[in-house]
Scaffold this motif. Structure first.
Motif, PDB file in Angstrom:
ATOM      1  N   GLY A  38      14.771   4.324  -2.726  1.00 29.44           N
ATOM      2  CA  GLY A  38      16.080   5.203  -3.371  1.00 29.44           C
ATOM      3  C   GLY A  38      15.568   5.680  -5.109  1.00 29.44           C
ATOM      4  O   GLY A  38      16.160   6.935  -5.000  1.00 29.44           O
ATOM      5  N   GLY A  39      15.060   4.860  -5.927  1.00 31.19           N
ATOM      6  CA  GLY A  39      15.490   5.644  -6.855  1.00 31.19           C
ATOM      7  C   GLY A  39      14.178   7.186  -6.908  1.00 31.19           C
ATOM      8  O   GLY A  39      14.820   7.932  -7.300  1.00 31.19           O
ATOM      9  N   ASN A  40      13.129   6.492  -6.390  1.00 32.39           N
ATOM     10  CA  ASN A  40      11.945   7.545  -5.959  1.00 32.39           C
ATOM     11  C   ASN A  40      12.795   8.900  -5.508  1.00 32.39           C
ATOM     12  O   ASN A  40      12.344  10.063  -6.403  1.00 32.39           O
ATOM     13  CB  ASN A  40      11.152   7.179  -5.341  1.00 32.39           C
ATOM     14  CG  ASN A  40       9.927   6.379  -6.300  1.00 32.39           C
ATOM     15  OD1 ASN A  40      10.231   5.771  -7.848  1.00 32.39           O
ATOM     16  ND2 ASN A  40       9.135   5.428  -5.778  1.00 32.39           N
ATOM     17  N   ALA A  41      13.283   8.853  -4.390  1.00 34.38           N
ATOM     18  CA  ALA A  41      13.986   9.857  -3.580  1.00 34.38           C
ATOM     19  C   ALA A  41      14.935  11.232  -4.564  1.00 34.38           C
ATOM     20  O   ALA A  41      14.677  12.015  -4.704  1.00 34.38           O
ATOM     21  CB  ALA A  41      14.455   9.525  -2.600  1.00 34.38           C
ATOM     22  N   GLY A  42      15.713  10.216  -5.193  1.00 35.28           N
ATOM     23  CA  GLY A  42      16.966  10.644  -6.310  1.00 35.28           C
ATOM     24  C   GLY A  42      16.327  10.947  -7.184  1.00 35.28           C
ATOM     25  O   GLY A  42      16.716  12.369  -7.891  1.00 35.28           O
ATOM     26  N   SER A  43      14.554  10.681  -7.720  1.00 34.56           N
ATOM     27  CA  SER A  43      14.543  11.357  -8.856  1.00 34.56           C
ATOM     28  C   SER A  43      13.691  13.176  -8.870  1.00 34.56           C
ATOM     29  O   SER A  43      14.026  14.090  -8.788  1.00 34.56           O
ATOM     30  CB  SER A  43      13.343  11.103 -10.125  1.00 34.56           C
ATOM     31  OG  SER A  43      12.250  10.238  -8.730  1.00 34.56           O
ATOM     32  N   VAL A  44      13.570  12.913  -7.228  1.00 32.02           N
ATOM     33  CA  VAL A  44      12.446  14.261  -6.264  1.00 32.02           C
ATOM     34  C   VAL A  44      13.723  14.977  -6.363  1.00 32.02           C
ATOM     35  O   VAL A  44      13.384  16.248  -6.653  1.00 32.02           O
ATOM     36  CB  VAL A  44      11.800  13.636  -5.260  1.00 32.02           C
ATOM     37  CG1 VAL A  44      11.828  14.808  -4.472  1.00 32.02           C
ATOM     38  CG2 VAL A  44      10.425  12.996  -5.512  1.00 32.02           C
ATOM     39  N   VAL A  45      14.799  14.518  -5.649  1.00 31.69           N
ATOM     40  CA  VAL A  45      15.896  16.199  -5.427  1.00 31.69           C
ATOM     41  C   VAL A  45      16.880  16.204  -6.422  1.00 31.69           C
ATOM     42  O   VAL A  45      16.892  17.245  -7.174  1.00 31.69           O
ATOM     43  CB  VAL A  45      17.295  14.592  -4.685  1.00 31.69           C
ATOM     44  CG1 VAL A  45      18.570  15.556  -3.996  1.00 31.69           C
ATOM     45  CG2 VAL A  45      16.919  14.543  -3.338  1.00 31.69           C
ATOM     46  N   TYR A  46      16.764  14.567  -6.948  1.00 32.67           N
ATOM     47  CA  TYR A  46      17.363  15.372  -8.631  1.00 32.67           C
ATOM     48  C   TYR A  46      16.164  16.436  -9.809  1.00 32.67           C
ATOM     49  O   TYR A  46      16.588  17.773  -9.978  1.00 32.67           O
ATOM     50  CB  TYR A  46      17.912  14.214  -9.900  1.00 32.67           C
ATOM     51  CG  TYR A  46      18.162  14.816 -11.147  1.00 32.67           C
ATOM     52  CD1 TYR A  46      19.489  15.303 -11.825  1.00 32.67           C
ATOM     53  CD2 TYR A  46      17.609  15.567 -12.346  1.00 32.67           C
ATOM     54  CE1 TYR A  46      20.077  15.644 -12.663  1.00 32.67           C
ATOM     55  CE2 TYR A  46      17.497  15.480 -13.177  1.00 32.67           C
ATOM     56  CZ  TYR A  46      18.897  16.204 -13.984  1.00 32.67           C
ATOM     57  OH  TYR A  46      19.302  16.444 -15.178  1.00 32.67           O
ATOM     58  N   GLY A  47      14.951  16.230  -9.918  1.00 28.02           N
ATOM     59  CA  GLY A  47      13.802  17.649  -9.835  1.00 28.02           C
ATOM     60  C   GLY A  47      14.506  18.770  -9.041  1.00 28.02           C
ATOM     61  O   GLY A  47      14.434  19.927  -9.898  1.00 28.02           O
ATOM     62  N   ILE A  48      14.290  19.053  -8.408  1.00 31.44           N
ATOM     63  CA  ILE A  48      14.384  19.720  -7.584  1.00 31.44           C
ATOM     64  C   ILE A  48      15.848  20.686  -7.460  1.00 31.44           C
ATOM     65  O   ILE A  48      15.632  22.131  -7.777  1.00 31.44           O
ATOM     66  CB  ILE A  48      14.010  19.536  -5.375  1.00 31.44           C
ATOM     67  CG1 ILE A  48      12.988  19.160  -4.849  1.00 31.44           C
ATOM     68  CG2 ILE A  48      14.349  21.156  -4.741  1.00 31.44           C
ATOM     69  CD1 ILE A  48      12.852  19.285  -4.130  1.00 31.44           C
ATOM     70  N   GLY A  49      16.841  19.956  -7.290  1.00 33.33           N
ATOM     71  CA  GLY A  49      18.286  20.765  -7.916  1.00 33.33           C
ATOM     72  C   GLY A  49      18.503  20.823  -9.595  1.00 33.33           C
ATOM     73  O   GLY A  49      18.752  21.726  -9.681  1.00 33.33           O
ATOM     74  N   PHE A  50      17.295  20.566 -10.504  1.00 33.37           N
ATOM     75  CA  PHE A  50      17.062  21.016 -11.554  1.00 33.37           C
ATOM     76  C   PHE A  50      16.591  22.057 -11.669  1.00 33.37           C
ATOM     77  O   PHE A  50      16.786  22.975 -12.446  1.00 33.37           O
ATOM     78  CB  PHE A  50      16.800  19.673 -12.901  1.00 33.37           C
ATOM     79  CG  PHE A  50      17.097  20.070 -13.793  1.00 33.37           C
ATOM     80  CD1 PHE A  50      18.579  20.290 -14.743  1.00 33.37           C
ATOM     81  CD2 PHE A  50      16.055  20.032 -14.761  1.00 33.37           C
ATOM     82  CE1 PHE A  50      18.329  20.073 -16.114  1.00 33.37           C
ATOM     83  CE2 PHE A  50      16.335  20.556 -15.646  1.00 33.37           C
ATOM     84  CZ  PHE A  50      17.229  20.752 -16.697  1.00 33.37           C
ATOM     85  N   ARG A  51      15.778  22.394 -10.579  1.00 33.38           N
ATOM     86  CA  ARG A  51      14.775  23.162 -11.480  1.00 33.38           C
ATOM     87  C   ARG A  51      15.059  24.281 -10.746  1.00 33.38           C
ATOM     88  O   ARG A  51      15.087  26.050 -10.860  1.00 33.38           O
ATOM     89  CB  ARG A  51      12.925  23.175 -10.612  1.00 33.38           C
ATOM     90  CG  ARG A  51      12.765  24.250 -10.922  1.00 33.38           C
ATOM     91  CD  ARG A  51      11.063  23.921 -10.185  1.00 33.38           C
ATOM     92  NE  ARG A  51      11.105  23.328  -8.566  1.00 33.38           N
ATOM     93  CZ  ARG A  51      10.034  23.204  -7.993  1.00 33.38           C
ATOM     94  NH1 ARG A  51       8.504  23.368  -8.472  1.00 33.38           N
ATOM     95  NH2 ARG A  51      10.268  22.205  -6.633  1.00 33.38           N
ATOM     96  N   SER A  52      16.061  24.182  -9.498  1.00 28.88           N
ATOM     97  CA  SER A  52      16.648  25.990  -8.848  1.00 28.88           C
ATOM     98  C   SER A  52      17.799  26.276  -9.631  1.00 28.88           C
ATOM     99  O   SER A  52      18.545  27.246  -9.078  1.00 28.88           O
ATOM    100  CB  SER A  52      16.920  25.285  -7.606  1.00 28.88           C
ATOM    101  OG  SER A  52      17.796  24.371  -7.143  1.00 28.88           O
TER     102      SER A  52
END
Length: 84
Positions: free
Chosen positions: A68-82
């Motif tokens: 869950g922590g890894n998935a959350g970091s990926v989602v946050y990274g994609i959201g932050f980049r956009s």
């Protein structure tokens, strides 16, 4: 264990608020270090709750908590980049 989790999360929130109002660099560094201690403790304490979720599937639940922590970091990274 749930009370410990709650207490750690409350202190984590308090420390990030103290950090937001820090006026000096040493004060900001100190509060960020204390915030990090509470964050790491809360992350570790969540594994203490895992056996109470499902005694039969403790390994599976532990794996889901870890991923869950890894998935959350990926989602946050994609959201932050956009962000514009």
């Amino acid at each position: 264990r749930l009370w410990l989790q709650l207490i750690l999360m409350v202190f984590e929130g308090v420390m990030i608020l103290v950090f937001a109002f820090a006026t000096t660099l040493p004060g900001a560094i100190t509060t960020m270090c204390i915030f990090s201690i509470f964050t790491q403790a809360a992350e570790g304490a969540i594994y203490g709750v895992v056996p109470y979720v499902s005694k039969l599937y403790t390994g599976s639940v532990s794996g889901l908590v870890g991923s869950g922590g890894n998935a959350g970091s990926v989602v946050y990274g994609i959201g932050f980049r956009s962000l514009p």
